[in-house]
Design an enzyme around this catalytic site. Structure first.
Site, PDB file in Angstrom:
ATOM      1  N   ASN A  30       0.861  -1.198   0.000  1.00 19.06           N
ATOM      2  CA  ASN A  30       0.000   0.000   0.000  1.00 19.06           C
ATOM      3  C   ASN A  30       0.893   1.243   0.000  1.00 19.06           C
ATOM      4  OD1 ASN A  30       0.599   0.650   2.894  1.00 19.06           O
ATOM      5  ND2 ASN A  30      -0.465  -1.296   3.197  1.00 19.06           N
ATOM      6  N   ASP A  40       1.070  -9.091   1.377  1.00 15.47           N
ATOM      7  CA  ASP A  40       1.876  -8.205   2.223  1.00 15.47           C
ATOM      8  C   ASP A  40       2.068  -8.825   3.613  1.00 15.47           C
ATOM      9  OD1 ASP A  40       3.204  -5.875   2.825  1.00 15.47           O
ATOM     10  OD2 ASP A  40       1.395  -4.664   3.102  1.00 15.47           O
ATOM     11  N   GLY A 125      -6.815  -8.791  -4.650  1.00 16.40           N
ATOM     12  CA  GLY A 125      -7.332  -9.254  -3.364  1.00 16.40           C
ATOM     13  C   GLY A 125      -8.095  -8.119  -2.705  1.00 16.40           C
TER      14      GLY A 125
HETATM   15  N1  AR6 Z   1       1.109 -15.815  -2.488  1.00 17.83           N
HETATM   16  C1  AR6 Z   1       0.637 -15.439  -3.701  1.00 17.83           C
HETATM   17  N2  AR6 Z   1      -0.536 -14.786  -3.864  1.00 17.83           N
HETATM   18  C2  AR6 Z   1      -1.252 -14.530  -2.750  1.00 17.83           C
HETATM   19  C3  AR6 Z   1      -0.827 -14.884  -1.443  1.00 17.83           C
HETATM   20  C4  AR6 Z   1       0.434 -15.568  -1.343  1.00 17.83           C
HETATM   21  N3  AR6 Z   1       0.903 -15.940  -0.158  1.00 17.83           N
HETATM   22  N4  AR6 Z   1      -1.763 -14.457  -0.552  1.00 17.83           N
HETATM   23  C5  AR6 Z   1      -2.750 -13.872  -1.266  1.00 17.83           C
HETATM   24  N5  AR6 Z   1      -2.457 -13.919  -2.590  1.00 17.83           N
HETATM   25  P1  AR6 Z   1      -3.720  -8.803  -1.831  1.00 17.83           P
HETATM   26  P2  AR6 Z   1      -3.992  -6.199  -3.222  1.00 17.83           P
HETATM   27  C6  AR6 Z   1      -3.219 -13.374  -3.738  1.00 17.83           C
HETATM   28  O1  AR6 Z   1      -4.937  -8.549  -1.037  1.00 17.83           O
HETATM   29  O2  AR6 Z   1      -5.317  -6.584  -3.764  1.00 17.83           O
HETATM   30  C7  AR6 Z   1      -2.773  -5.546   1.796  1.00 17.83           C
HETATM   31  O3  AR6 Z   1      -3.404  -5.347   3.022  1.00 17.83           O
HETATM   32  C8  AR6 Z   1      -4.653 -12.980  -3.505  1.00 17.83           C
HETATM   33  O4  AR6 Z   1      -5.507 -14.106  -3.629  1.00 17.83           O
HETATM   34  O5  AR6 Z   1      -2.526  -9.369  -1.152  1.00 17.83           O
HETATM   35  O6  AR6 Z   1      -2.978  -5.558  -4.136  1.00 17.83           O
HETATM   36  C9  AR6 Z   1      -1.758  -4.466   1.482  1.00 17.83           C
HETATM   37  O7  AR6 Z   1      -1.147  -3.947   2.633  1.00 17.83           O
HETATM   38  C10 AR6 Z   1      -4.883 -11.962  -4.616  1.00 17.83           C
HETATM   39  O8  AR6 Z   1      -5.235 -12.607  -5.842  1.00 17.83           O
HETATM   40  O9  AR6 Z   1      -3.187  -7.439  -2.559  1.00 17.83           O
HETATM   41  C11 AR6 Z   1      -2.583  -3.439   0.780  1.00 17.83           C
HETATM   42  O10 AR6 Z   1      -3.200  -2.554   1.698  1.00 17.83           O
HETATM   43  C12 AR6 Z   1      -3.521 -11.302  -4.803  1.00 17.83           C
HETATM   44  O11 AR6 Z   1      -2.591 -12.160  -4.129  1.00 17.83           O
HETATM   45  C13 AR6 Z   1      -3.633  -4.234   0.055  1.00 17.83           C
HETATM   46  O12 AR6 Z   1      -3.734  -5.473   0.754  1.00 17.83           O
HETATM   47  C14 AR6 Z   1      -3.405  -9.889  -4.248  1.00 17.83           C
HETATM   48  O13 AR6 Z   1      -4.136  -9.758  -3.049  1.00 17.83           O
HETATM   49  C15 AR6 Z   1      -3.219  -4.556  -1.361  1.00 17.83           C
HETATM   50  O14 AR6 Z   1      -4.262  -5.233  -2.009  1.00 17.83           O
END
Ligand code: AR6
Length: 179
Positions: A30, A40, A125
């Site tokens: 973020n 994250d 996500g």
């Molecule tokens: N490995 C690979 N992909 C993953 C994993 C993992 N361990 N865990 C989740 N995903 P997100 P964003 C997938 O929410 O939408 C955080 O709070 C998940 O299913 O991680 O960019 C940050 O601090 C999804 O398809 O990231 C920011 O505030 C993808 O990774 C915010 O979330 C991204 O999900 C960023 O949101």
């Protein structure tokens, strides 16, 4: 699934970004660079506190840009913190900002001479970006970058779960057919 782009490889796998042995892994961060949930949270939990301490020194990271830190206890050497857009319906520059997040991360790979990098599906996500739309932007941005620079040698997209993998696979097949 793998496609070759000259001497480079673009690969899709199903898995966990924290387990990757590429030189760099990308975090879906973020703007405040404050540890959150999803990718994250997983990266900071697995890598330890040094990553957040280092990231904090950058202050803020605007949407569409990226910064780089060490990777603490992870197998990778670097974590690239890229900030994707929050989905607001698709008419608020989301696609350009998402492409810019990928390009910024890839440019840091060039600067640091990083030869292999693993990305999660940024913004799909907590930030609510529809998976298929995000896959089109992510994959077409990576393909253009590899064509232009022939670096990094390996770009791996690490998809979390079957559905995300299948979506990316379908989009990559469509894009590869157009090449
Ligand atoms: N490995 C690979 N992909 C993953 C994993 C993992 N361990 N865990 C989740 N995903 P997100 P964003 C997938 O929410 O939408 C955080 O709070 C998940 O299913 O991680 O960019 C940050 O601090 C999804 O398809 O990231 C920011 O505030 C993808 O990774 C915010 O979330 C991204 O999900 C960023 O949101």
């Amino acid at each position: 699934m793998q496609v070759k782009m000259g001497n480079c490889v673009l690969e899709l796998i199903k898995g966990d970004i924290t387990q990757q042995d590429t030189e760099a892994i990308v975090n879906a961060a973020n703007e405040e660079l404050v540890p959150g949930g999803g990718v994250d949270g997983a990266i900071h939990r697995a890598g330890g506190p040094s990553i957040a301490e280092e990231a904090r020194r950058y202050g803020r990271c605007p949407t569409g840009s990226a910064v780089i830190t060490g990777a603490g206890n992870l197998k990778a050497k670097y974590v690239i913190h890229a900030v994707g857009p929050i989905w607001r319906g698709g008419n608020h520059g989301e696609a350009e900002l998402l492409a810019s997040a990928y390009r910024s991360a890839l440019n840091l790979c060039l600067e640091k001479d990083i030869n292999s990098v693993a990305f999660p599906s940024i913004s799909t996500g907590a930030y609510g970006y529809p998976m298929k739309e995000a896959a089109k932007v992510a994959l077409s941005t990576v393909i253009s970058f590899l064509k232009e620079h022939q670096k990094p040698k390996l770009v791996r997209m690490v998809l979390f779960g079957e559905e995300a993998y299948k979506t990316y696979e379908k989009v990559l097949k469509e894009l590869a057919a157009k090449e």
